[in-house]
Design an enzyme around this catalytic site. Structure first.
Site, PDB file in Angstrom:
ATOM      1  CE  LYS A 159     -36.728 -49.675  21.289  1.00 42.67           C
ATOM      2  NZ  LYS A 159     -35.304 -49.956  21.584  1.00 42.67           N
ATOM      3  CG  ASN A 160     -34.985 -47.825  24.931  1.00 39.86           C
ATOM      4  OD1 ASN A 160     -35.090 -48.793  24.187  1.00 39.86           O
ATOM      5  ND2 ASN A 160     -34.503 -46.651  24.528  1.00 39.86           N
ATOM      6  NE  ARG A 178     -25.639 -50.445  21.342  1.00 44.21           N
ATOM      7  CZ  ARG A 178     -24.380 -50.569  21.705  1.00 44.21           C
ATOM      8  NH1 ARG A 178     -23.520 -51.112  20.911  1.00 44.21           N
ATOM      9  NH2 ARG A 178     -23.967 -50.125  22.871  1.00 44.21           N
ATOM     10  CB  CYS A 207     -25.660 -50.183  15.098  1.00 47.68           C
ATOM     11  SG  CYS A 207     -27.114 -49.261  15.463  1.00 47.68           S
ATOM     12  NE  ARG A 250     -26.389 -47.514  19.436  1.00 49.04           N
ATOM     13  CZ  ARG A 250     -27.696 -47.704  19.490  1.00 49.04           C
ATOM     14  NH1 ARG A 250     -28.352 -48.123  18.465  1.00 49.04           N
ATOM     15  NH2 ARG A 250     -28.350 -47.475  20.599  1.00 49.04           N
ATOM     16  CG  ASP A 263     -33.787 -43.032  21.320  1.00 53.17           C
ATOM     17  OD1 ASP A 263     -32.816 -43.118  20.543  1.00 53.17           O
ATOM     18  OD2 ASP A 263     -33.981 -43.861  22.236  1.00 53.17           O
ATOM     19  CB  ILE A 287     -26.098 -39.293  21.687  1.00 53.63           C
ATOM     20  CG1 ILE A 287     -26.700 -38.224  22.609  1.00 53.63           C
ATOM     21  CG2 ILE A 287     -25.955 -40.634  22.405  1.00 53.63           C
ATOM     22  CD1 ILE A 287     -26.025 -38.043  23.928  1.00 53.63           C
ATOM     23  NE  ARG A 310     -34.950 -52.936  16.472  1.00 53.16           N
ATOM     24  CZ  ARG A 310     -34.008 -52.002  16.681  1.00 53.16           C
ATOM     25  NH1 ARG A 310     -33.481 -51.366  15.660  1.00 53.16           N
ATOM     26  NH2 ARG A 310     -33.593 -51.726  17.885  1.00 53.16           N
TER      27      ARG A 310
HETATM   28  C1  UD1 Z   1     -29.758 -46.550  24.701  1.00 52.81           C
HETATM   29  C2  UD1 Z   1     -31.133 -46.684  24.134  1.00 52.81           C
HETATM   30  C3  UD1 Z   1     -31.230 -45.987  22.790  1.00 52.81           C
HETATM   31  C4  UD1 Z   1     -30.760 -44.539  22.914  1.00 52.81           C
HETATM   32  C5  UD1 Z   1     -29.395 -44.470  23.591  1.00 52.81           C
HETATM   33  C6  UD1 Z   1     -28.970 -43.046  23.896  1.00 52.81           C
HETATM   34  C7  UD1 Z   1     -31.852 -48.810  25.028  1.00 52.81           C
HETATM   35  C8  UD1 Z   1     -32.198 -50.229  24.788  1.00 52.81           C
HETATM   36  N1  UD1 Z   1     -31.440 -48.111  23.986  1.00 52.81           N
HETATM   37  O1  UD1 Z   1     -28.871 -47.202  23.798  1.00 52.81           O
HETATM   38  O2  UD1 Z   1     -32.597 -46.024  22.354  1.00 52.81           O
HETATM   39  O3  UD1 Z   1     -30.662 -43.970  21.638  1.00 52.81           O
HETATM   40  O4  UD1 Z   1     -29.423 -45.172  24.840  1.00 52.81           O
HETATM   41  O5  UD1 Z   1     -29.914 -42.418  24.690  1.00 52.81           O
HETATM   42  O6  UD1 Z   1     -32.009 -48.313  26.122  1.00 52.81           O
HETATM   43  N2  UD1 Z   1     -20.680 -45.922  24.041  1.00 52.81           N
HETATM   44  C9  UD1 Z   1     -19.336 -46.261  24.073  1.00 52.81           C
HETATM   45  N3  UD1 Z   1     -18.969 -47.400  24.722  1.00 52.81           N
HETATM   46  C10 UD1 Z   1     -19.854 -48.234  25.348  1.00 52.81           C
HETATM   47  C11 UD1 Z   1     -21.223 -47.862  25.314  1.00 52.81           C
HETATM   48  C12 UD1 Z   1     -21.593 -46.706  24.656  1.00 52.81           C
HETATM   49  O7  UD1 Z   1     -18.506 -45.560  23.519  1.00 52.81           O
HETATM   50  O8  UD1 Z   1     -19.448 -49.244  25.917  1.00 52.81           O
HETATM   51  C13 UD1 Z   1     -21.119 -44.691  23.333  1.00 52.81           C
HETATM   52  C14 UD1 Z   1     -22.036 -44.974  22.164  1.00 52.81           C
HETATM   53  O9  UD1 Z   1     -21.310 -45.277  20.997  1.00 52.81           O
HETATM   54  C15 UD1 Z   1     -22.799 -43.668  22.058  1.00 52.81           C
HETATM   55  C16 UD1 Z   1     -22.922 -43.221  23.515  1.00 52.81           C
HETATM   56  O10 UD1 Z   1     -21.928 -43.952  24.219  1.00 52.81           O
HETATM   57  O11 UD1 Z   1     -22.067 -42.719  21.347  1.00 52.81           O
HETATM   58  C17 UD1 Z   1     -24.268 -43.482  24.150  1.00 52.81           C
HETATM   59  O12 UD1 Z   1     -24.647 -44.818  23.908  1.00 52.81           O
HETATM   60  P1  UD1 Z   1     -25.504 -45.668  24.949  1.00 52.81           P
HETATM   61  O13 UD1 Z   1     -26.120 -44.792  25.968  1.00 52.81           O
HETATM   62  O14 UD1 Z   1     -24.686 -46.810  25.432  1.00 52.81           O
HETATM   63  O15 UD1 Z   1     -26.635 -46.238  24.009  1.00 52.81           O
HETATM   64  P2  UD1 Z   1     -27.408 -47.572  24.257  1.00 52.81           P
HETATM   65  O16 UD1 Z   1     -27.405 -47.890  25.703  1.00 52.81           O
HETATM   66  O17 UD1 Z   1     -26.951 -48.610  23.297  1.00 52.81           O
END
Ligand code: UD1
Length: 415
Positions: free
Chosen positions: A22-23, A92, A116, A121, A304, A326, A396
């Site tokens: 999926k990701n 998201r 979320c 996030r 995850d 995380i 999902r």
């Molecule tokens: C992706 C995965 C999700 C997984 C996550 C962490 C997809 C579609 N989803 O989510 O399944 O759980 O990685 O491995 O690939 N953060 C910020 N600012 C930002 C972006 C992120 O502070 O602009 C923080 C988030 O709040 C979180 C951390 O960074 O604490 C990691 O998040 P992130 O890696 O961005 O998660 P996703 O990419 O949304």
């Protein structure tokens, strides 16, 4: 509302085949917005999140056909580079259209993803990166509005490792003027799969899979013909299904090389694991040993898989500590596991799990995608019947999970 009903206590045996990731599928589908022509993407999982992204892209005027695990996409005629709130709010990862849209069309209007269940996030790092590349970004009426004549290469440092942030900026940089360097980039296999798809489209990317990714922008890309890698989280969930039921299962079409941290923890917990190319055999030996787990960016233990390994630890002979680093609110499964007799205490970002001799089936509620999977795993091992409600979360991210588990001998049905 649909529920999943599990009569627990059956040892799983037989074979299961893993679907596409999926990701990885989501950013790769979004990458097709980067150029005109017909893109073909194989091994696309049949999931609600993929359908949501297809809807968002169709709403822009893009042609997206999803048939039997293949996506055929043509974004030659894109009428409006906009992703509306009512579609984005359910997923998201919709924010992944932002980078490609700004890079190709010079503008994008994408709804903020909103709240979320597993934490705040934010998307501040996606925005910071686009601004460094010269985009003008504003947040108005709940929408991210970004504009740029042509993005220019930039040096971008992420102070938190972000998976979709890395992906969004890698896609944007592919068409930017000059070189972009992403520092402290995410190293997840899905980032590498996206980089491979982009390279096939003519992008010049080096270092994907390490924490420094260099992208030399090109004028134009060409359509891709790409096969999505296997889903490591679905694979991990089945590994735990084998271990928690003292089963003996063969998992096919997976990528064991992406699962080192999980395989090592599940072996430490006492399950026997044998790996042969794209096959993993799991033999649950009973007598689960406690293991401590700390979630980290790849190659660390994946957040995850945190909820699922917690279900296994609920039945360990001893106490384990599961530390979530995380996401700040990713323990919503704990209250539900407790309803099944688990002994878990939360202290800050850690769950202290004291193993119990058995779990008892109970009515429980799924709270997010991976939490749902943990309740299914607990239900498979529990004595009696577990009824899991709000299973739309599950659809999902898990393709036909009840079909796959039934084929392994579980007593699972959707009602
Ligand atoms: C992706 C995965 C999700 C997984 C996550 C962490 C997809 C579609 N989803 O989510 O399944 O759980 O990685 O491995 O690939 N953060 C910020 N600012 C930002 C972006 C992120 O502070 O602009 C923080 C988030 O709040 C979180 C951390 O960074 O604490 C990691 O998040 P992130 O890696 O961005 O998660 P996703 O990419 O949304």
């Amino acid at each position: 509302m649909k529920s999943i009903v599990i009569n627990g206590g059956r040892k799983l045996s037989g074979e299961v085949s893993i679907s596409g990731s999926k990701n990885a599928a989501l950013p790769i589908i979004a990458a097709s917005l980067l150029c005109e022509g017909e893109h073909r993407i194989a091994n696309v999982p049949s999931l609600v999140d993929v359908k949501t992204l297809a809807k968002i892209m169709r709403n822009m005027g893009v042609s997206v056909e999803l048939t039997d695990h293949e996506a055929v996409i043509d974004s030659t005629r894109l009428a409006s580079p906009e992703a509306p709130y009512d579609l984005v709010r359910t997923m998201r990862a919709s924010v992944l259209v932002l980078g490609p849209l700004v890079a190709r069309f010079g503008k994008a209007r994408v709804s903020l993803p909103g709240g979320c269940a597993i934490g705040a996030r934010p998307v501040n790092l996606h925005i910071m990166g686009l601004e460094k590349m010269g985009a003008e970004v504003s947040i108005e009426h709940g929408y991210i509005e970004a504009k740029a004549k042509r993005l220019s290469g930039a040096q971008i440092y992420f102070d938190i490792v972000t998976v979709t942030g890395t992906e969004n900026l890698m896609m944007a940089a592919a068409l930017a003027d000059g070189e972009t360097v992403l520092e402290n980039a995410a190293k997840e296999p899905e980032v590498v799969d996206l980089a491979n798809a982009l390279i096939q489209m003519g992008a010049r990317i080096e270092g994907a899979g390490t924490d420094i990714i260099r992208i030399k922008g090109v004028e134009k890309l060409r359509p891709m013909d790409h096969r999505v890698l296997p889903d490591r989280i679905e694979t991990g969930t089945f590994i735990i299904a084998g271990a928690i039921t003292s089963g003996n299962i063969v998992i096919r079409n997976c990528a064991p090389q992406h699962l080192d941290a999980l395989l090592s923890k599940v072996s430490e917990a006492g399950a026997q694991i044998a790996v042969d190319k794209d096959i993993i055999r799991v033999t649950g030996t009973g007598g689960i040993k406690p293991v401590n787990v700390k979630t980290l960016p790849h190659p660390g233990f994946p957040t995850d898989m945190q909820a699922q390994i917690m279900s296994l630890m609920c039945l360990a002979r001893g106490t384990s500590v599961i530390n979530e680093t995380i996401f700040e609110n990713r323990f919503t499964h704990v209250a539900e596991l407790r309803r099944m007799g688990a002994d878990i205490v939360i202290e800050g970002g850690s769950a202290i799990v004291k193993g119990v001799p058995k779990l008892l089936g109970a009515p429980v509620m799924a709270t997010d995608l991976r939490a749902s999977a943990s309740l299914i795993l607990a239900g498979l091992a529990a004595e009696g019947q577990t009824v899991i409600s709000r299973i739309y979360h599950l659809d999902r991210g898990y393709e036909d999970i009840e079909g796959k588990l039934s084929a392994l001998g579980a007593d699972v049905k959707r009602v």
